[in-house]
Design an enzyme around this catalytic site. Structure first.
Site, PDB file in Angstrom:
ATOM      1  N   SER A 126       0.836  -1.197   0.000  1.00  0.00           N
ATOM      2  CA  SER A 126       0.000   0.000   0.000  1.00  0.00           C
ATOM      3  C   SER A 126       0.871   1.248   0.000  1.00  0.00           C
ATOM      4  O   SER A 126       1.988   1.243   0.541  1.00  0.00           O
ATOM      5  CB  SER A 126      -0.858  -0.029   1.265  1.00  0.00           C
ATOM      6  N   TYR A 151      -2.175  -1.744  11.014  1.00  0.00           N
ATOM      7  CA  TYR A 151      -2.379  -2.231   9.641  1.00  0.00           C
ATOM      8  C   TYR A 151      -1.219  -1.795   8.748  1.00  0.00           C
ATOM      9  O   TYR A 151      -0.599  -2.604   8.050  1.00  0.00           O
ATOM     10  CB  TYR A 151      -3.702  -1.710   9.078  1.00  0.00           C
ATOM     11  N   LYS A 155       2.039  -3.975   6.683  1.00  0.00           N
ATOM     12  CA  LYS A 155       2.474  -3.890   5.277  1.00  0.00           C
ATOM     13  C   LYS A 155       3.979  -3.611   5.204  1.00  0.00           C
ATOM     14  O   LYS A 155       4.695  -4.198   4.405  1.00  0.00           O
ATOM     15  CB  LYS A 155       1.685  -2.805   4.528  1.00  0.00           C
TER      16      LYS A 155
END
Ligand code: UFG
Length: 337
Positions: A126, A151, A155
């Site tokens: 992302s 979150y 990543k």
């Protein structure tokens, strides 16, 4: 025999669109999904579009035993790894669930891929890894900033795990795709985004408001340092985004890729929240009642991609217009209703 690809999270939003594009390109797709945030009917939608029903394995990718079983059974040449928890807010409430889910599953694949001769892994990352960049647009060389949520941290950690495994000589390749903001649905309206509960992302909330399911769209802040004061993002059509996965997988299968490669997947164009609302209204002729509220904690003010590396090396480019993309989101919403 067609080359087999495992798509984890293939019943999800980006996973289902990517499965369609892989099948259209002649790959045989095996979907591994635990349906924790998706529905089995998505497989029917994929079949209606392509005429091919992908193999479906309901497994939890954070279970090493199940991962081994699936790889042993299907002997895939490549893996596209989407399966992950992805809600920023929820990750702040349940950090351990996010670390467990998003990191264990990746470790399982990286550990067992060599045993089953898998050539490589395409990883869903992302633009969140760039945080708020000082210089726009962001290139793949832009600095990685400390994550602002568990979150986002998963990543970053996952990218580091892949890098370290490949650096240590693991016999597979990886292509890391950093997504900007995927929106829209398949033009057939057979598959699209299926938010469970109240949508957290802008476009599903916007289409639900346009459909009368929500009273008003709350615009989170109009006092940012941007031309109209609302935040700016790079909204990319989900089918365009999915096509990049096919190109990335082709590179791995045809042994054209470096051991590890990174690509920004965006359009190169930033749009503000207020611009997006107005584009939606023009494209569909439907009014979206909205109100300006305070800023949402943790939001980045503005970010958009420099996609030229992906354009040049992958020969891939986002081609769908924002108007068509917003119309596809609206058709999907009307179908859901
Ligand atoms: N927004 C609103 N109202 C809403 C929802 C969103 O005004 O009801 C605004 C947000 O403040 C933001 C923009 O719309 O300015 C886009 O918000 P999204 O939640 O749709 O997307 P984000 O850019 O916040 O998040 C996305 C992904 C994350 C990822 C992040 C990286 O959903 O998974 O990009 O920046 F981590």
């Amino acid at each position: 025999m067609n080359t087999k690809i495992l798509v984890t999270g293939g019943a999800g939003y980006i996973g289902s669109h990517t499965t369609v594009e892989l099948q259209n390109a002649g790959y045989e797709v095996i979907i591994a999904d635990n349906l924790s945030n998706s529905r089995i009917e998505v497989i029917d939608g994929i079949e209606r579009i392509t005429g091919i029903r992908p193999v479906f394995e309901q497994i939890d990718c954070s279970d090493e035993h199940m991962v081994r079983e699936v790889l042993d059974k299907h002997r895939v040449k490549g893996i596209i790894h989407f399966a992950a928890s992805k809600a920023v807010g929820e990750s702040v409430q349940k950090p351990l669930m996010y670390y467990r889910n998003n990191i264990d599953s990746l470790l399982n694949f990286l550990e067992v891929m060599p045993v089953y001769g898998v050539k490589g892994l395409v990883f869903s990352s992302s633009c969140t890894v760039y945080g708020q960049p000082d210089v726009l647009p962001v290139t793949e060389q832009s600095p990685i900033r400390p994550a602002t949520s568990p979150y986002g941290n998963t990543k970053q950690i996952d990218e580091e795990i892949i890098r370290d495994a490949i650096h240590a000589g693991h016999p597979y390749k990886s292509i890391i795709l950093r997504y900007f903001n995927p929106i829209g649905a398949h033009p057939s309206a057979e598959i699209g985004e299926l938010p469970i509960g109240i949508p957290q992302n802008l476009v599903p909330f916007l289409t639900q408001t346009a459909a009368g399911i929500r009273d008003k769209l709350a615009v989170f802040g109009n006092d940012y340092n941007t031309p109209d004061g609302s935040c700016i993002r790079d909204y990319i059509n989900v089918v365009d985004l999915s096509r990049a996965h096919v190109v990335a997988m082709n590179r791995i299968i045809n042994s054209q890729s470096e051991p590890i490669e990174y690509y920004n997947l965006g359009t190169g164009k930033g749009l503000s929240v207020l611009q997006l609302i107005s584009l939606f209204e023009k494209a569909t002729g439907v009014k979206v009642p909205y109100t300006i509220v305070g800023r949402r904690e943790g939001d980045i003010e503005q970010i958009w991609a420099d996609p030229s590396h992906a354009n040049k090396v992958l020969g891939w480019k986002a081609v769908e217009t924002i108007e068509d993309t917003l119309r596809s989101a609206w058709r999907w919403q009307q179908k859901l209703k």
